[in-house]
Design a protein around this motif. Sequence first.
Motif, short mmCIF file in Angstrom:
data_model
loop_
_atom_site.label_atom_id
_atom_site.label_comp_id
_atom_site.label_asym_id
_atom_site.label_seq_id
_atom_site.Cartn_x
_atom_site.Cartn_y
_atom_site.Cartn_z
N PHE A 4 -1.33 1.14 -10.46
CA PHE A 4 -0.83 1.15 -8.93
C PHE A 4 -1.82 2.16 -8.20
O PHE A 4 -2.00 3.27 -8.74
CB PHE A 4 0.60 1.80 -8.76
CG PHE A 4 1.59 0.66 -9.16
CD1 PHE A 4 2.16 -0.13 -8.30
CD2 PHE A 4 2.05 0.54 -10.35
CE1 PHE A 4 3.15 -1.05 -8.47
CE2 PHE A 4 2.89 -0.35 -10.83
CZ PHE A 4 3.45 -1.08 -9.83
N LYS B 295 -2.23 4.70 -5.20
CA LYS B 295 -1.43 5.73 -4.28
C LYS B 295 -2.06 5.82 -3.02
O LYS B 295 -3.23 6.22 -2.75
CB LYS B 295 -1.45 7.00 -4.78
CG LYS B 295 -0.98 7.44 -6.45
CD LYS B 295 0.73 7.01 -6.47
CE LYS B 295 1.28 8.13 -5.55
NZ LYS B 295 2.68 8.32 -5.50
N ASP C 68 3.07 2.26 -2.80
CA ASP C 68 2.03 1.99 -3.85
C ASP C 68 1.68 0.46 -3.95
O ASP C 68 2.62 -0.12 -3.72
CB ASP C 68 2.64 2.71 -5.16
CG ASP C 68 2.82 4.28 -5.27
OD1 ASP C 68 2.18 4.82 -4.04
OD2 ASP C 68 3.53 4.69 -6.06
N ASP D 202 7.30 9.93 -9.11
CA ASP D 202 5.92 9.57 -8.64
C ASP D 202 5.68 10.55 -7.44
O ASP D 202 4.45 10.72 -7.30
CB ASP D 202 6.55 8.14 -8.06
CG ASP D 202 6.37 7.05 -8.91
OD1 ASP D 202 6.01 7.36 -10.20
OD2 ASP D 202 6.84 5.97 -8.84
#
Length: 224
Positions: A48, A50, A56, A102
Amino acid sequence: MTKPPQPPKPNNRPELFVDNERYDWDKDKITGAQIRTLASLPDDVQIFHKVPGQPDVEIKDTTVVDLTRRTGPTAFIRRPSALRPGVLMTKLLLDDDYTALDERSIQYVEEAGQRLLVISNYPLPEGLYVQDKCDVLVVIPPNYNQDGNDMFWTFPRLVRADGQPIPQTHEPGMGDNRMYNGQEFCRWSRHWNKPSASWKPGKDNVLTILRRLEWAFRNPDAEK
């Protein structure tokens, strides 16, 4: 008339990070497959991008990311795929737990078959250990939200900088060490069963686990 040499064009490519590790990349674009190769990511994790202030963005192997279109670092993270070969993935944690991990850019992998949460590159207190970081394995029980976790394991086996032993920890080869991804994680027998530290059912979460880890690593003499 000879033209004077031209100064080199500025490099507009920002720094590239995967799971908080910096990687050198001398091209303007990169594909998901190239990120996977560059960072040695296994096939059973998703990648993913950021994006600050936005959700994301999943990067598939064929996705092309233009590194010149952003200022500042370009960061990617891994997450477990919904499916792994031969294993149906189930979530070990709560939805809010994944958000919390996250938000803190914590690198982790789940192993549903053994109910393992493995945190990568966990930073250790400066100067306390020979190592400056380690991987931490935590067993997540099926009733995790009610009973929480108990004990944890590290790779490599941690060694104190002052040479003092760490009580209630295991050397490689001892019983109840855990194997994951070909590596032996050594047990830290730490229990949080005192009233002030016990798990609060339905209230505590993965942040409690992280606080427990931080406390244990900062207090290696404790046998709690």
